[in-house]
Write a protein that holds these residues in place. Structure first.
Motif, PDB file in Angstrom:
ATOM      1  N   SER A 267       0.823  -1.203   0.000  1.00 31.39           N
ATOM      2  CA  SER A 267       0.000   0.000   0.000  1.00 31.39           C
ATOM      3  C   SER A 267       0.866   1.265   0.000  1.00 31.39           C
ATOM      4  O   SER A 267       0.492   2.291  -0.555  1.00 31.39           O
ATOM      5  CB  SER A 267      -0.925  -0.015   1.224  1.00 31.39           C
ATOM      6  N   TRP A 268       2.038   1.180   0.629  1.00 26.55           N
ATOM      7  CA  TRP A 268       2.968   2.321   0.598  1.00 26.55           C
ATOM      8  C   TRP A 268       3.593   2.479  -0.788  1.00 26.55           C
ATOM      9  O   TRP A 268       4.217   3.491  -1.080  1.00 26.55           O
ATOM     10  CB  TRP A 268       4.050   2.164   1.674  1.00 26.55           C
ATOM     11  N   GLU A 269       3.413   1.451  -1.652  1.00 26.16           N
ATOM     12  CA  GLU A 269       3.900   1.535  -3.046  1.00 26.16           C
ATOM     13  C   GLU A 269       2.764   1.888  -3.994  1.00 26.16           C
ATOM     14  O   GLU A 269       2.912   1.805  -5.212  1.00 26.16           O
ATOM     15  CB  GLU A 269       4.502   0.185  -3.471  1.00 26.16           C
ATOM     16  N   GLY A 270       1.583   2.194  -3.449  1.00 29.58           N
ATOM     17  CA  GLY A 270       0.473   2.623  -4.290  1.00 29.58           C
ATOM     18  C   GLY A 270      -0.480   1.515  -4.712  1.00 29.58           C
ATOM     19  O   GLY A 270      -1.343   1.719  -5.567  1.00 29.58           O
ATOM     20  N   VAL A 271      -0.337   0.304  -4.143  1.00 27.15           N
ATOM     21  CA  VAL A 271      -1.240  -0.805  -4.479  1.00 27.15           C
ATOM     22  C   VAL A 271      -2.317  -0.880  -3.394  1.00 27.15           C
ATOM     23  O   VAL A 271      -1.994  -0.913  -2.199  1.00 27.15           O
ATOM     24  CB  VAL A 271      -0.469  -2.149  -4.542  1.00 27.15           C
ATOM     25  N   MET A 272      -3.595  -0.904  -3.797  1.00 28.48           N
ATOM     26  CA  MET A 272      -4.659  -0.924  -2.797  1.00 28.48           C
ATOM     27  C   MET A 272      -4.697  -2.277  -2.074  1.00 28.48           C
ATOM     28  O   MET A 272      -4.744  -3.324  -2.707  1.00 28.48           O
ATOM     29  CB  MET A 272      -6.003  -0.655  -3.473  1.00 28.48           C
ATOM     30  N   CYS A 273      -4.644  -2.258  -0.765  1.00 28.64           N
ATOM     31  CA  CYS A 273      -4.653  -3.498   0.028  1.00 28.64           C
ATOM     32  C   CYS A 273      -5.194  -3.174   1.418  1.00 28.64           C
ATOM     33  O   CYS A 273      -4.718  -2.244   2.063  1.00 28.64           O
ATOM     34  CB  CYS A 273      -3.230  -4.056   0.141  1.00 28.64           C
ATOM     35  N   PHE A 274      -6.210  -3.938   1.852  1.00 31.17           N
ATOM     36  CA  PHE A 274      -6.773  -3.735   3.190  1.00 31.17           C
ATOM     37  C   PHE A 274      -6.712  -5.031   4.006  1.00 31.17           C
ATOM     38  O   PHE A 274      -7.505  -5.234   4.914  1.00 31.17           O
ATOM     39  CB  PHE A 274      -8.219  -3.242   3.093  1.00 31.17           C
ATOM     40  N   SER A 275      -5.785  -5.899   3.664  1.00 37.25           N
ATOM     41  CA  SER A 275      -5.705  -7.212   4.318  1.00 37.25           C
ATOM     42  C   SER A 275      -5.496  -7.102   5.821  1.00 37.25           C
ATOM     43  O   SER A 275      -5.970  -7.937   6.582  1.00 37.25           O
ATOM     44  CB  SER A 275      -4.573  -8.033   3.716  1.00 37.25           C
ATOM     45  N   CYS A 276      -4.769  -6.090   6.252  1.00 41.45           N
ATOM     46  CA  CYS A 276      -4.535  -5.948   7.698  1.00 41.45           C
ATOM     47  C   CYS A 276      -5.696  -5.249   8.381  1.00 41.45           C
ATOM     48  O   CYS A 276      -6.021  -5.534   9.530  1.00 41.45           O
ATOM     49  CB  CYS A 276      -3.240  -5.179   7.959  1.00 41.45           C
TER      50      CYS A 276
ATOM     51  N   PRO B 218      -9.146  -7.605   9.585  1.00 42.00           N
ATOM     52  CA  PRO B 218      -9.228  -8.372  10.843  1.00 42.00           C
ATOM     53  C   PRO B 218      -9.035  -7.527  12.099  1.00 42.00           C
ATOM     54  O   PRO B 218      -9.192  -8.047  13.206  1.00 42.00           O
ATOM     55  CB  PRO B 218      -8.080  -9.378  10.706  1.00 42.00           C
ATOM     56  N   CYS B 219      -8.703  -6.260  11.963  1.00 39.93           N
ATOM     57  CA  CYS B 219      -8.433  -5.423  13.145  1.00 39.93           C
ATOM     58  C   CYS B 219      -9.736  -4.898  13.743  1.00 39.93           C
ATOM     59  O   CYS B 219     -10.357  -3.992  13.189  1.00 39.93           O
ATOM     60  CB  CYS B 219      -7.500  -4.261  12.796  1.00 39.93           C
ATOM     61  N   LEU B 220     -10.129  -5.457  14.872  1.00 37.82           N
ATOM     62  CA  LEU B 220     -11.386  -5.062  15.520  1.00 37.82           C
ATOM     63  C   LEU B 220     -11.232  -3.810  16.376  1.00 37.82           C
ATOM     64  O   LEU B 220     -12.200  -3.296  16.914  1.00 37.82           O
ATOM     65  CB  LEU B 220     -11.904  -6.219  16.403  1.00 37.82           C
ATOM     66  N   GLU B 221     -10.011  -3.325  16.515  1.00 44.06           N
ATOM     67  CA  GLU B 221      -9.753  -2.177  17.394  1.00 44.06           C
ATOM     68  C   GLU B 221      -9.682  -0.859  16.631  1.00 44.06           C
ATOM     69  O   GLU B 221      -9.410   0.180  17.226  1.00 44.06           O
ATOM     70  CB  GLU B 221      -8.412  -2.382  18.135  1.00 44.06           C
ATOM     71  N   ASN B 222      -9.896  -0.913  15.342  1.00 41.60           N
ATOM     72  CA  ASN B 222      -9.764   0.287  14.508  1.00 41.60           C
ATOM     73  C   ASN B 222      -8.380   0.920  14.741  1.00 41.60           C
ATOM     74  O   ASN B 222      -8.258   2.136  14.932  1.00 41.60           O
ATOM     75  CB  ASN B 222     -10.883   1.279  14.841  1.00 41.60           C
ATOM     76  N   ALA B 223      -7.369   0.092  14.731  1.00 47.00           N
ATOM     77  CA  ALA B 223      -6.028   0.540  15.090  1.00 47.00           C
ATOM     78  C   ALA B 223      -5.127   0.780  13.881  1.00 47.00           C
ATOM     79  O   ALA B 223      -3.933   1.035  14.047  1.00 47.00           O
ATOM     80  CB  ALA B 223      -5.376  -0.485  16.015  1.00 47.00           C
ATOM     81  N   ILE B 224      -5.688   0.668  12.660  1.00 43.79           N
ATOM     82  CA  ILE B 224      -4.841   0.905  11.486  1.00 43.79           C
ATOM     83  C   ILE B 224      -5.421   2.065  10.682  1.00 43.79           C
ATOM     84  O   ILE B 224      -6.553   2.010  10.202  1.00 43.79           O
ATOM     85  CB  ILE B 224      -4.712  -0.369  10.616  1.00 43.79           C
TER      86      ILE B 224
ATOM     87  N   MET C 101      -6.869   5.984   1.698  1.00 45.12           N
ATOM     88  CA  MET C 101      -6.898   4.571   1.295  1.00 45.12           C
ATOM     89  C   MET C 101      -5.517   3.945   1.060  1.00 45.12           C
ATOM     90  O   MET C 101      -5.403   2.829   0.575  1.00 45.12           O
ATOM     91  CB  MET C 101      -7.783   4.370   0.063  1.00 45.12           C
ATOM     92  N   PHE C 102      -4.470   4.661   1.390  1.00 43.22           N
ATOM     93  CA  PHE C 102      -3.120   4.111   1.229  1.00 43.22           C
ATOM     94  C   PHE C 102      -2.299   4.402   2.494  1.00 43.22           C
ATOM     95  O   PHE C 102      -2.780   5.009   3.437  1.00 43.22           O
ATOM     96  CB  PHE C 102      -2.433   4.718  -0.005  1.00 43.22           C
ATOM     97  N   MET C 103      -1.047   3.965   2.472  1.00 47.91           N
ATOM     98  CA  MET C 103      -0.070   4.276   3.522  1.00 47.91           C
ATOM     99  C   MET C 103      -0.567   3.978   4.944  1.00 47.91           C
ATOM    100  O   MET C 103      -0.699   4.870   5.778  1.00 47.91           O
ATOM    101  CB  MET C 103       0.372   5.739   3.413  1.00 47.91           C
TER     102      MET C 103
END
Ligand code: SF4
Ligand code: SF4
Ligand code: SF4
Length: 162
Positions: free
Chosen positions: A110-119, A122-128, A133-135
């Motif tokens: 995602s830091w290279e400009g590719v859309m990815c929400f894999s992490c 699963p994060c139930l804490e809204n910690a990311i 939509m990037f970085m």
């Protein structure tokens, strides 16, 4: 210094160094005194590892438990603390795991400009947090549960002993 005194002094500094050695393992939650793992766990039959439904508690060669996030994360379900008869894990110490979780920007796609929400999924804490939509980066809500780690397709999420 006499020979005996020299050996005694060397032995005492080795012992002191061992005592001061920082914790190397990521331990199960509900613990407030890391020294108890070595004091108590060798006499136990690894009850915490047996009851953990997500199977993230493993037992090291020194008979102490550690967390393995390679397949799953901690739900903070309380089961390991309820199972521990030795006072190593107790409910009154329900708290974060002794770890810091970080997204490495050089590896994260995602830091290279590719859309990815894999992490994020699963994060139930809204910690990311994502910037437009990037970085992604991990914020203070993180409980070090470890669920995001195995979901990253390029192993960009690292966990270290805090
Ligand atoms: S149940 Fe308690 S005493 Fe037994 S291995 Fe786990 S933490 Fe140690
Ligand atoms: S709180 Fe539950 S999921 Fe987390 S390590 Fe303990 S038993 Fe496993
Ligand atoms: S960012 Fe923290 S709270 Fe969210 S899944 Fe990863 S380890 Fe768990």
């Amino acid at each position: 210094m006499k020979r005996r005194e020299l050996f005694s002094s060397l032995a005492s500094s080795v012992k002191k160094a061992a005592q001061e050695k920082p914790e190397q393992q990521i331990r199960p939650p509900y613990n407030n005194d890391a020294s108890l793992f070595h004091k108590e766990c060798p006499a136990c039959d690894a009850k915490c590892a047996t009851v953990c439904e997500v199977e993230i508690i493993k037992i090291a060669q020194d008979a102490t438990p550690y967390l393995d996030f390679s397949k799953n994360g901690c739900t903070y379900c309380d089961d390991c603390a309820l199972a521990c008869d030795f006072g190593v894990l107790t409910l009154e110490n329900k708290k974060q795991i002794n770890a810091t979780v970080t997204i490495h920007t050089e590896e994260c796609v995602s830091w290279e400009g590719v859309m990815c929400f894999s992490c994020k999924d699963p994060c139930l804490e809204n910690a990311i947090d994502f910037k437009a939509m990037f970085m992604p980066s991990i914020n203070d809500n993180c409980t070090a549960c470890g669920f995001c780690i195995s979901r990253c397709p390029v192993q960009a999420i690292q966990v270290e002993v805090a």
